[in-house]
Design a protein around this motif. Structure first.
Motif, short mmCIF file in Angstrom:
data_model
loop_
_atom_site.label_atom_id
_atom_site.label_comp_id
_atom_site.label_asym_id
_atom_site.label_seq_id
_atom_site.Cartn_x
_atom_site.Cartn_y
_atom_site.Cartn_z
N SER A 140 -28.36 -1.86 -6.40
CA SER A 140 -28.48 -1.16 -7.49
C SER A 140 -27.96 -1.57 -9.00
O SER A 140 -27.50 -0.53 -9.41
N THR A 141 -27.99 -2.59 -8.93
CA THR A 141 -28.39 -2.40 -10.83
C THR A 141 -29.70 -1.43 -10.93
O THR A 141 -31.05 -1.83 -10.88
N VAL B 108 -30.32 4.78 -13.73
CA VAL B 108 -30.48 4.48 -12.01
C VAL B 108 -31.82 4.22 -11.88
O VAL B 108 -31.80 3.01 -10.43
N ILE B 109 -32.98 3.86 -11.95
CA ILE B 109 -34.01 3.64 -11.43
C ILE B 109 -34.39 2.10 -11.45
O ILE B 109 -33.69 1.40 -13.03
N ARG B 110 -34.28 1.26 -10.39
CA ARG B 110 -34.27 0.22 -10.21
C ARG B 110 -35.33 -0.58 -9.86
O ARG B 110 -36.58 0.13 -9.89
N LEU C 102 -28.98 8.73 -0.75
CA LEU C 102 -30.04 9.80 0.00
C LEU C 102 -31.13 9.00 -0.65
O LEU C 102 -32.43 8.92 0.08
N THR C 103 -31.42 9.84 -1.42
CA THR C 103 -32.63 9.31 -2.88
C THR C 103 -32.98 7.58 -2.57
O THR C 103 -34.02 7.16 -2.96
N LEU C 104 -31.99 6.61 -3.15
CA LEU C 104 -32.08 5.35 -3.19
C LEU C 104 -32.28 4.60 -1.56
O LEU C 104 -32.61 4.37 -1.96
N GLN C 105 -31.91 5.67 -0.60
CA GLN C 105 -32.46 5.47 0.85
C GLN C 105 -33.78 5.40 0.99
O GLN C 105 -34.10 4.75 1.59
N LEU C 106 -34.20 6.44 0.21
CA LEU C 106 -35.35 6.53 0.49
C LEU C 106 -36.29 5.54 -0.18
O LEU C 106 -37.50 5.27 0.67
N PHE C 107 -36.20 5.65 -1.01
CA PHE C 107 -36.63 4.67 -2.40
C PHE C 107 -36.48 2.96 -1.39
O PHE C 107 -37.64 2.18 -1.78
#
Length: 181
Positions: free
Chosen positions: A42-43, A50-52, A101-106
């Protein structure tokens, strides 16, 4: 001569449960693998809220395909950078549940184990062609699975809102900008 009828494959309740269990196991395994391999870290990448790092190859492949025709090709690199900036700002202001949810999609799109079967792009996103990206988007848009159609709609809305929130996009669509007060 009479041809023997071909036995139709029937999806029984038992087979449906087996497929559901297999799919759940596959997705749980992919999530665990992503977590253990550091894929879902999550860094945020330097300069983003936000974008990793793991999100960038996918977004760099996706954004130009979605913006195709909206601006001259010579301006695409600058538009992608600006859209990423706006997207990061929008993601930083999502509710915690929507961000998760968005990060899970990514994460699902970044992990090779799930990327190939779900998107049809078997190599890395860095090597994905425009045609592969268009096929991936069409595949999700026209999928019989609600989850993939929802993923397509989410990606489309995120990128389009990020792009059209930027002043440089307004001239290309004839919008004079907000009224001055």
């Amino acid at each position: 001569m009479i041809a023997a009828p071909v036995a139709a494959t029937q999806l029984s309740r038992r087979n449906l449960l087996k497929i559901g269990l297999f799919g759940s196991t596959l997705l749980a395994g992919a999530g665990l693998t992503a977590t253990l391999s550091g894929c879902s870290t999550s860094t945020p990448h330097a300069g983003f809220a936000v974008i990793r790092e793991t999100d960038l190859p996918f977004l760099h492949a996706l954004i130009p395909v979605m913006l195709e025709g909206a601006l001259p090709a010579a301006e695409m690199d600058q538009a992608v950078a600006g859209t990423l900036e706006s997207l990061d700002y929008s993601l930083a202001h999502l509710s915690p549940a929507m961000l998760k949810l968005t990060l899970q999609l990514f994460d699902v799109l970044a992990l090779p184990l799930t990327r190939g079967p779900l998107t049809g792009v078997w190599g890395s996103w860095d090597g994905a062609s425009t045609v592969q990206m268009q096929r991936f988007l069409e595949r999700w848009q026209n999928s019989s699975f609600d989850l993939l159609r929802m993923g397509h709609a989410s990606l489309l809305q995120l990128v389009m809102m990020a792009w059209y929130s930027r002043a440089e996009s307004w001239a290309h669509c004839g919008y004079p900008g907000p009224p001055t007060v």
